[in-house]
Each structure stands twice: as structure tokens, then as C-alpha cells.
Scaffold this active site. Structure first.
Site, PDB file in Angstrom:
ATOM      1  CG  ASP A  81      31.938  64.939  48.053  1.00 12.12           C
ATOM      2  OD1 ASP A  81      31.755  65.131  49.263  1.00 12.12           O
ATOM      3  OD2 ASP A  81      31.921  63.808  47.531  1.00 12.12           O
ATOM      4  N   GLY A 180      33.244  53.563  47.742  1.00 22.88           N
ATOM      5  CA  GLY A 180      33.413  52.412  46.873  1.00 22.88           C
ATOM      6  C   GLY A 180      32.375  51.338  47.158  1.00 22.88           C
ATOM      7  N   GLY A 208      29.212  57.531  51.270  1.00 20.13           N
ATOM      8  CA  GLY A 208      29.357  56.129  50.901  1.00 20.13           C
ATOM      9  C   GLY A 208      28.037  55.424  50.689  1.00 20.13           C
ATOM     10  CB  THR A 232      30.842  53.987  44.001  1.00 17.73           C
ATOM     11  OG1 THR A 232      31.774  54.554  44.929  1.00 17.73           O
ATOM     12  CG2 THR A 232      31.462  52.771  43.355  1.00 17.73           C
TER      13      THR A 232
END
Length: 283
Positions: A81, A180, A208, A232
Site C-alpha cells: 500500500d 487518519g 481513508g 487507522t
């Protein structure tokens, strides 16, 4: 078991769902991912980002994932990734990764196309899937850069040119998501996503994922997303669970504190599998 990513993404596109791509950094979170996907009967992409690959080692990452790709009861694909270098992609291909991402999104369109073509030149002869990125994923990158402002949005004409000139297998799209945690509700440009999906045949990727509401993930899937990246929440869950366990028992051994970590990660990622509908539920 191993199934080529191209086939998994085509099945997802035809079936109206997405394949979850979960980031791992250790054997423990990798075990949690595989165990949960087996329980949910879902195919999965397990992804080591470029920093994990660099610090743990591509051969170690591929070695761990190879066991899962061989022995798991569901399809598993190991993926590199957000690699920012052609040579790291080459090394990943050489040690057996079946899928790599070359992220040249911060450069000009011409350089982005050139880098993808260079990776494809050594990846495709070995049957390796290549993902690119166009537009930008907001937030802090693995290189320490912070992406913000209005320049993140993918352009339809650029997407068409990149796909036609590079031959990329799948494309991560900049539509407002970020790496994040989100400070507020993510503002995703579904209109632009639909326009890109209508303009190119290439399978599309949402980065994300952590913090995006389930209804937005499913709206993205309706508009062409076939792979959803989540990382995350996995690292956060591992750290918070370790912190809690060590605070409660400072004499704990590694096994006694890591088994609860595996269980916590399982419960953190299970909703993502169901949101992606890759386990056949709610489809």
C-alpha cells in the site's frame, strides 16, 4: 486461498459490493484480520504500507501473508500500500507480492503515468496487479506531508488520460477522504466519483475509510468503489488495547496481552466487512 485481485474486484463490481483492504503491521493484527474474514466468509486484501514494508521487511510481510493466502478458507491477497518508489514496488514483486500500489499522485500527471507504466512493465509479466492514485488523499501522508486545501479532487479528463496511457489495473481516487481520524463528518464528492466511474473502466479504490459513516461507504460503492482501505482504526485499537491491558497487569506476558488485542481488532473491523457487504449480507 489466493484469488487474483483482478478477479475479486470484478466479482465485487458485478455483485455491488467492495473488498475490504485492511492494513497490518504485525503478525497479531494480520491474524485478527484473517480470523475475522474467515468467520464472516469474506474475501480480503491485507495491506502493508510502505513504512511497514521498509521497517519489517518486504520478505517478512510477504512470508506471513503467504501462509494466509495458502491456508485461509477465504480469498486473501497481500498488497503493498502507498509505495512512493518504483524500486520498492520492484522488490515487492520480486519477493512474491501479488499486488502493489505506486503512489505518484503528488507529481505531475505525466510523471504519474510514467511511474505507473514503469511498474507495470515488471509487474504484469509476473501477473501482479498494479494500483495507482489520482487526486490526493487528504491528511498526513506516510512521508510526513500534510495534504489539505482544494487541490485534492480528481479530474475526469486526467483520469481518462491516465488510464488510457498507463494501463493501470485499479485507481485510488481523491474525492475528499483522508488518512487518519476525521475532525468532522467527511465531505465526499459523490458526484465526481460517479463521473469518474462513468468515464473509465478501471476499478476504483476508496482510501481513508476509518471514520466514514457506513451509509457513505455504501453510497461510494453504488458509485463505483470496489475496494475500501481501512487502517487507522486497526493501529489505534491495537495501541489502546495494549495500553489498557498493561495498566491493569504490569506483570503480563506477551501472549496474555496480545490475545485480547486480537479480539479487540476483530470487533473493530467486523462492522467494516458488513458495511462493504463482501460477506454476502445486506446485498
Amino acid at each position: 486461498m489466493f484469488v487474483p485481485l483482478k478477479d475479486l474486484l470484478e466479482q465485487a463490481d458485478q455483485g455491488g459490493y467492495a473488498i475490504p483492504a485492511f492494513n497490518y503491521a504485525t503478525l497479531w493484527d494480520l491474524l485478527a484480520i484473517i480470523k475475522t474474514c474467515e468467520e464472516e466468509k469474506s474475501p480480503v486484501i491485507v495491506a502493508s504500507n510502505s513504512q511497514v514494508a521498509k521497517n519489517v521487511g518486504l520478505a517478512y510481510c510477504q512470508g506471513m501473508a503467504a501462509v494466509a493466502m495458502r491456508n485461509a478458507s477465504v480469498p486473501v491477497v497481500n498488497h503493498l500500500d502507498h509505495s512512493f518508489g518504483i524500486e520498492q514496488c520492484r522488490e515487492a514483486v520480486d519477493v512474491g507480492y501479488p499486488s502493489v500500489m505506486i503512489d505518484a499522485s503528488k507529481y505531475s500527471l505525466e510523471q504519474n503515468i510514467d511511474w505507473i507504466r514503469q511498474v507495470i512493465a515488471f509487474a504484469h509479466p509476473k501477473g501482479v496487479h498494479v494500483e495507482g492514485e489520482l487526486g490526493r488523499i487528504k491528511g498526513k501522508t506516510l512521508e510526513g506531508e500534510f495534504v489539505e486545501g482544494e487541490d485534492f479532487l480528481i479530474q475526469v479528463d486526467e483520469a481518462k488520460r491516465l488510464v488510457e496511457e498507463s494501463g493501470v489495473d485499479s485507481l485510488a481516487v481523491g474525492i475528499g477522504t483522508q488518512h487518519g481520524f476525521y475532525a468532522g463528518k467527511p465531505e465526499i464528492n459523490f458526484k465526481r466519483l460517479a463521473e469518474v466511474n462513468a468515464a473509465i473502466p478501471t476499478k476504483l479504490v476508496l482510501h481513508g475509510g476509518t471514520g466514514i459513516p457506513a451509509e457513505d461507504i455504501r453510497e461510494a460503492i453504488k458509485n463505483g468503489i470496489n475496494k475500501v482501505n481501512v487502517g487507522t482504526i486497526i493501529s489505534h485499537t491495537m495501541v489502546e488495547t495494549l495500553r489498557k491491558n498493561l495498566a491493569e497487569d504490569d506483570k503480563a506476558n506477551s501472549l496474555s496481552i496480545m490475545f485480547p488485542v486480537v479480539e479487540a481488532i476483530q470487533e473493530a473491523i467486523r462492522p467494516w466487512i458488513r458495511t462493504c457487504m463482501s460477506n454476502g449480507k445486506a446485498r
